[in-house]
Design a protein around this motif. Structure first.
Motif, PDB file in Angstrom:
ATOM      1  N   GLY A  81      49.908  41.197  32.606  1.00  0.00           N
ATOM      2  CA  GLY A  81      50.621  40.427  33.628  1.00  0.00           C
ATOM      3  C   GLY A  81      49.899  40.450  34.958  1.00  0.00           C
ATOM      4  N   PHE A  82      49.360  41.597  35.333  1.00  0.00           N
ATOM      5  CA  PHE A  82      48.617  41.721  36.582  1.00  0.00           C
ATOM      6  C   PHE A  82      47.374  40.839  36.565  1.00  0.00           C
ATOM      7  CE2 PHE A  82      45.172  44.045  38.850  1.00  0.00           C
ATOM      8  CZ  PHE A  82      45.662  43.916  40.142  1.00  0.00           C
ATOM      9  N   LEU A  83      46.651  40.851  35.472  1.00  0.00           N
ATOM     10  CA  LEU A  83      45.441  40.036  35.356  1.00  0.00           C
ATOM     11  C   LEU A  83      45.771  38.547  35.370  1.00  0.00           C
ATOM     12  CD1 LEU A  83      43.535  42.093  32.619  1.00  0.00           C
ATOM     13  CD2 LEU A  83      43.062  42.029  35.087  1.00  0.00           C
ATOM     14  N   ARG A  84      46.874  38.205  34.691  1.00  0.00           N
ATOM     15  CA  ARG A  84      47.271  36.802  34.654  1.00  0.00           C
ATOM     16  C   ARG A  84      47.636  36.304  36.052  1.00  0.00           C
ATOM     17  NH1 ARG A  84      50.048  37.431  30.486  1.00  0.00           N
ATOM     18  NH2 ARG A  84      52.040  37.838  31.528  1.00  0.00           N
ATOM     19  N   LYS A  85      48.320  37.147  36.803  1.00  0.00           N
ATOM     20  CA  LYS A  85      48.737  36.788  38.165  1.00  0.00           C
ATOM     21  C   LYS A  85      47.534  36.472  39.040  1.00  0.00           C
ATOM     22  CE  LYS A  85      50.954  38.771  42.264  1.00  0.00           C
ATOM     23  NZ  LYS A  85      51.636  39.980  42.822  1.00  0.00           N
ATOM     24  N   HIS A  86      46.453  37.234  38.894  1.00  0.00           N
ATOM     25  CA  HIS A  86      45.290  37.069  39.764  1.00  0.00           C
ATOM     26  C   HIS A  86      44.159  36.296  39.105  1.00  0.00           C
ATOM     27  CE1 HIS A  86      46.894  39.651  42.911  1.00  0.00           C
ATOM     28  NE2 HIS A  86      47.284  40.496  41.985  1.00  0.00           N
ATOM     29  N   GLY A  87      44.375  35.809  37.894  1.00  0.00           N
ATOM     30  CA  GLY A  87      43.346  35.019  37.229  1.00  0.00           C
ATOM     31  C   GLY A  87      42.074  35.808  36.989  1.00  0.00           C
ATOM     32  N   ALA A  88      42.217  37.059  36.610  1.00  0.00           N
ATOM     33  CA  ALA A  88      41.050  37.933  36.423  1.00  0.00           C
ATOM     34  C   ALA A  88      40.963  38.393  34.970  1.00  0.00           C
ATOM     35  CB  ALA A  88      41.149  39.140  37.354  1.00  0.00           C
ATOM     36  N   SER A  89      39.798  38.930  34.617  1.00  0.00           N
ATOM     37  CA  SER A  89      39.591  39.436  33.259  1.00  0.00           C
ATOM     38  C   SER A  89      39.656  40.962  33.271  1.00  0.00           C
ATOM     39  CB  SER A  89      38.237  38.968  32.718  1.00  0.00           C
ATOM     40  OG  SER A  89      37.195  39.430  33.564  1.00  0.00           O
ATOM     41  N   ARG A  90      39.766  41.556  32.088  1.00  0.00           N
ATOM     42  CA  ARG A  90      39.923  43.016  31.969  1.00  0.00           C
ATOM     43  C   ARG A  90      38.749  43.775  32.556  1.00  0.00           C
ATOM     44  NH1 ARG A  90      40.413  47.469  32.324  1.00  0.00           N
ATOM     45  NH2 ARG A  90      41.427  49.052  31.031  1.00  0.00           N
ATOM     46  N   ASP A  91      37.541  43.229  32.423  1.00  0.00           N
ATOM     47  CA  ASP A  91      36.372  43.966  32.915  1.00  0.00           C
ATOM     48  C   ASP A  91      36.212  43.887  34.435  1.00  0.00           C
ATOM     49  OD1 ASP A  91      35.692  41.336  33.169  1.00  0.00           O
ATOM     50  OD2 ASP A  91      33.921  41.421  31.872  1.00  0.00           O
ATOM     51  N   ALA A  92      37.112  43.157  35.131  1.00  0.00           N
ATOM     52  CA  ALA A  92      37.016  43.050  36.592  1.00  0.00           C
ATOM     53  C   ALA A  92      37.769  44.164  37.300  1.00  0.00           C
ATOM     54  CB  ALA A  92      37.550  41.693  37.054  1.00  0.00           C
ATOM     55  N   VAL A  93      38.552  44.965  36.557  1.00  0.00           N
ATOM     56  CA  VAL A  93      39.344  46.022  37.199  1.00  0.00           C
ATOM     57  C   VAL A  93      38.635  47.358  37.038  1.00  0.00           C
ATOM     58  CG1 VAL A  93      41.512  44.796  36.844  1.00  0.00           C
ATOM     59  CG2 VAL A  93      40.738  46.438  35.132  1.00  0.00           C
ATOM     60  N   ARG A  94      38.976  48.224  37.953  1.00  0.00           N
ATOM     61  CA  ARG A  94      38.444  49.582  37.899  1.00  0.00           C
ATOM     62  C   ARG A  94      39.575  50.551  38.238  1.00  0.00           C
ATOM     63  NH1 ARG A  94      37.647  51.156  43.206  1.00  0.00           N
ATOM     64  NH2 ARG A  94      37.625  49.418  44.714  1.00  0.00           N
ATOM     65  N   GLU A  95      39.326  51.832  37.955  1.00  0.00           N
ATOM     66  CA  GLU A  95      40.356  52.838  38.218  1.00  0.00           C
ATOM     67  C   GLU A  95      40.071  53.532  39.544  1.00  0.00           C
ATOM     68  OE1 GLU A  95      42.188  56.889  36.216  1.00  0.00           O
ATOM     69  OE2 GLU A  95      41.074  55.473  34.962  1.00  0.00           O
ATOM     70  N   GLU A  96      41.130  53.738  40.323  1.00  0.00           N
ATOM     71  CA  GLU A  96      40.985  54.406  41.611  1.00  0.00           C
ATOM     72  C   GLU A  96      42.299  55.095  41.963  1.00  0.00           C
ATOM     73  OE1 GLU A  96      41.014  52.638  45.912  1.00  0.00           O
ATOM     74  OE2 GLU A  96      38.923  52.579  45.205  1.00  0.00           O
ATOM     75  N   GLY A  97      42.231  56.415  42.109  1.00  0.00           N
ATOM     76  CA  GLY A  97      43.428  57.173  42.493  1.00  0.00           C
ATOM     77  C   GLY A  97      44.547  57.081  41.487  1.00  0.00           C
ATOM     78  N   GLY A  98      44.225  56.950  40.228  1.00  0.00           N
ATOM     79  CA  GLY A  98      45.256  56.889  39.202  1.00  0.00           C
ATOM     80  C   GLY A  98      45.802  55.499  38.965  1.00  0.00           C
ATOM     81  N   TYR A  99      45.271  54.485  39.669  1.00  0.00           N
ATOM     82  CA  TYR A  99      45.724  53.109  39.504  1.00  0.00           C
ATOM     83  C   TYR A  99      44.550  52.228  39.096  1.00  0.00           C
ATOM     84  CZ  TYR A  99      50.187  54.179  41.758  1.00  0.00           C
ATOM     85  OH  TYR A  99      51.411  54.691  42.065  1.00  0.00           O
ATOM     86  N   LEU A 100      44.871  51.131  38.463  1.00  0.00           N
ATOM     87  CA  LEU A 100      43.873  50.106  38.193  1.00  0.00           C
ATOM     88  C   LEU A 100      43.849  49.163  39.390  1.00  0.00           C
ATOM     89  CD1 LEU A 100      44.664  49.299  34.452  1.00  0.00           C
ATOM     90  CD2 LEU A 100      42.799  50.708  35.359  1.00  0.00           C
ATOM     91  N   VAL A 101      42.684  48.885  39.913  1.00  0.00           N
ATOM     92  CA  VAL A 101      42.562  48.028  41.088  1.00  0.00           C
ATOM     93  C   VAL A 101      41.589  46.891  40.786  1.00  0.00           C
ATOM     94  CG1 VAL A 101      43.113  49.864  42.730  1.00  0.00           C
ATOM     95  CG2 VAL A 101      40.721  49.427  42.100  1.00  0.00           C
TER      96      VAL A 101
END
Length: 692
Positions: A81-101
């Motif tokens: 849902g987060f990726l769909r909202k921002h029109g991004a793909s799975r490989d565009a996120v990274r982990e930071e402080g326990g969250y995916l950003v």
């Protein structure tokens, strides 16, 4: 900053729509191109074109942001849902402080790209009051067929089109070309800047700026009139309309046949204005001149002889019709037209115009003695005031209602006061119009507006928001102006009540309780008064404070009371007294809310402990009877002086007396004393309504 130039060239745009359309274009383009920070937005309008020029940024800058998504290890659905909202793909996120950003980069966008993206939908949904479709298969609509779009940014074309799906948008594509005058300089020419555009149009017989055309029309008409030893009858609305009909206005003088010069001057002017858009001229003595000025949209090769001859021929036909109506209408007295008024509906629930006349006769008769008018003449004027609505002349020229009634009344020997009232009871029609000044005219003008307001309020047809289909706000403002400009002392509450009773007698479905109707009407009138005072730059809050103490149908008394309060507040004592009153009122409001009671009883003198309490009570003992006497005599200036005497003892009270003392009986008595101050000042106004 780059310069943006936009022009929309079409077939002839109705003059009445041009100004609003230009304003809408400027507003909508500024909003749509807000990311480009448009500055110095200027709009232009004319018979065939809307244009806009502005300075815009070269583009939008690149922006970077970080969006925090779900926690690391969250269900896959949350991440999807987060990726769909921002029109991004799975490989565009990274982990930071326990969250995916997600690191987002919005690239810079050139101004031309933004313009080409934003303008097509704006044009497709442009808010014309009326729009039309034409030819082909496109659903694109414009006020008249749109022929060209010119869009240039910093000297270069911004290419965009009006296609939308399968709709070809008439094949319209933005380019760098426009056209000059349709007849004197046909054909397209290219431009590269606003200066180039404006100069190119001027060289091809198009004056771009409507205000320049207005000024030229005024100057040309005045010059032509002066050459004939005449002057122009001022008509700003007509001049603006002519400017909306001509790109290159050229004035010419025509002649009115002497055979028509015995027609009323209003008939001559109205026929020329409404039918032909001619400017009327007058003689040095103020009488109508047998000349007119017509504006052509071309420079005539023959000096205008053919154009003038054609317009004179058309005018003869128009005035021949007017002559027929004038002669026919005068064959019968106005009273003979009254039966026809029964066939004209005023409002489905308020009866016919004949029913309305009967109401006006009664109401004008009641008003007349209150303002020193002859009752019989007022009733006679009311009986005849709408009769000209069914005459031939007014049927042809509704603008002449009242005016023709006066002429016809005089032609059949009616009293001059009656004839003038028939004409004047429509005044004031606008903010700049004079109000009726003769007593009979005033009585009828007030009756007309009071009947309208009481009738529509009685059947629940009140203005809502911006909607006012029966012009009730204008009617209320008319009452206010008539009363104020003539300094009339009259109780509008009783007149509204009388009118409501008449309506209830004659219309079974307008049986709303009269008390509610009168209260609503007084509130409505008070709000219109505040609006008018605000427009005049006056202290409308003082009027609100005066009216808050209770409805008062005597507007002159309301205004006199307000003027006296304004004078008081302009003094040091008055300003300090208002501050002290506000402190007293706030204390009472807080304590009454806390205690769940109203402190409205009289204080007990035996409980006064401090000399400042005794001094304030003594000051009230002296001031209250004086205030009552001066208010009863409507000597509001003297009443304000009485109030000013309370300033010093009230200041001393607050400086030396603790109201919320721990002793309950003492606290209660001091609140009673403050309530006495509130009641005394509330006799003239609710000072809590004052601003500042």
């Amino acid at each position: 900053m780059p310069e943006l130039l936009l022009e929309l060239l079409s077939e002839e745009i109705p003059a009445r729509m041009q100004g609003r359309a230009a304003e809408d274009l400027g507003r909508l383009v500024a909003a749509a191109l807000a990311p480009l920070s448009p500055q110095d937005v200027r709009v232009f309008h004319g018979p065939r074109r809307l244009a806009l020029v502005a300075q815009v940024a070269a583009g939008t800058p690149e922006t970077r942001s970080t969006e925090r998504g779900p926690r690391a290890g969250a269900p896959e659905a949350a991440l999807a849902g987060f990726l769909r909202k921002h029109g991004a793909s799975r490989d565009a996120v990274r982990e930071e402080g326990g969250y995916l950003v997600l690191d987002r980069i919005v690239p810079a966008v050139a101004a031309a790209t933004v313009i080409a993206r934003e303008l097509p939908p704006l044009l497709r949904r442009f808010p014309w009051p009326k729009a039309m479709r034409w030819g082909g298969t496109s659903a694109f609509a414009w006020v008249r067929p749109l022929r060209r779009i010119l869009c240039i940014l910093d000297g270069r074309t911004v290419p965009f089109d009006l296609r939308e799906g399968d709709d070809d948008g008439h094949g319209l594509v933005a380019g760098d070309a426009t056209e000059g005058h349709r007849f004197m300089a046909p054909g397209a020419f290219k431009v590269a800047s606003f200066a180039d555009y404006r100069a190119g149009l001027a060289a091809r017989h198009v004056i771009l700026d409507a205000e320049e055309r207005v000024a030229l029309i005024r100057e040309d008409a005045a010059r032509l009139a002066e050459a004939e030893g005449l002057s122009v009858v001022e008509d700003a609305g007509l001049v603006a309309e002519i400017a909306g009909l001509t790109e290159w206005p050229v004035g010419l003088v025509g002649r009115i046949d002497d055979a028509f010069m015995d027609l009323p001057p209003e008939v001559l002017r109205t026929s020329m204005r409404v039918n032909q858009r001619y400017l009327s001229l007058r003689n040095p003595d103020g009488t109508a001149a047998a000349r007119f000025v017509v504006f052509a949209n071309v420079v005539p090769a023959d000096g205008g002889a053919a154009i003038v001859a054609g317009n004179e021929r058309v005018l003869r036909a128009r005035l021949a019709d007017a002559r027929f109506f004038w002669d026919q209408d005068r064959k019968r007295p106005l009273e003979a037209h009254l039966p026809k008024l029964a066939e004209v509906t005023f409002h489905a629930r308020l009866g016919s115009q004949r029913d309305r006349v009967d109401r006006l006769v009664r109401l004008a008769g009641e008003i007349a003695p209150l303002i020193g008018a002859d009752r019989a003449l007022a009733e006679r004027a009311a009986l005849l005031c709408k009769a000209d609505l069914v005459t031939g002349m007014v049927g042809e020229f509704p603008e002449l209602q009242g005016v023709m009634g006066r002429y016809y009344a005089l032609a059949h020997g009616e009293d001059g006061a009656v004839a003038n009232a028939i004409r004047d009871h429509y005044a004031p029609r606008g903010a700049d119009d004079d109000v009726p000044a003769e007593p009979v005219s005033i009585a009828l003008a007030l009756a007309d507006r009071i009947d309208t307001l009481a009738g529509f309020f009685a059947i629940g047809e009140k203005p809502t928001g911006s909607g006012d289909p029966f012009a009730l706000r204008r009617a209320a403002l008319g009452i206010i102006r008539i009363v104020r400009d003539n300094s009339i002392r009259i109780d509008l509450a009783s007149l509204f009540g009388a009118s409501a009773r008449i309506h209830r007698e004659r219309a079974v479905d307008s049986a709303t309780r009269m008390v509610e109707v009168v209260e609503d009407l007084l509130d409505f009138l008070a709000e219109r008064l505040r609006v008018q005072l605000r427009a005049e730059g006056k202290r409308h809050d003082i009027v609100a404070a005066v009216l808050a103490r209770g409805a008062d149908g005597d507007l002159m008394r309301v205004l006199a009371r307000a003027d006296a309060i304004e004078t008081l507040l302009g003094t040091e004592d008055g300003a300090n007294l208002r501050t002290a009153y506000a402190r007293a009122a706030n204390i009472l409001r807080i304590e009454e809310k806390r205690d769940g009671r109203v402190y409205d009883a009289a204080p007990d003198p035996a409980r006064y402990r401090e000399p400042e309490e005794q001094a304030l009570a003594a000051a009230l003992d002296t001031a209250e009877p004086a205030i009552e006497a001066h208010l009863a005599a409507e000597d509001f200036v003297a009443a304000m002086a009485d109030f000013a005497s309370l300033r010093a003892p009230l200041d001393a009270f607050f400086d030396h007396v603790t109201v919320n003392t721990p002793e309950p009986a003492l606290r209660e008595n001091r609140l009673f004393l403050l309530a006495r101050v509130r009641r005394a000042m509330g006799r003239v106004a609710d000072f809590s309504k004052l601003e500042g």
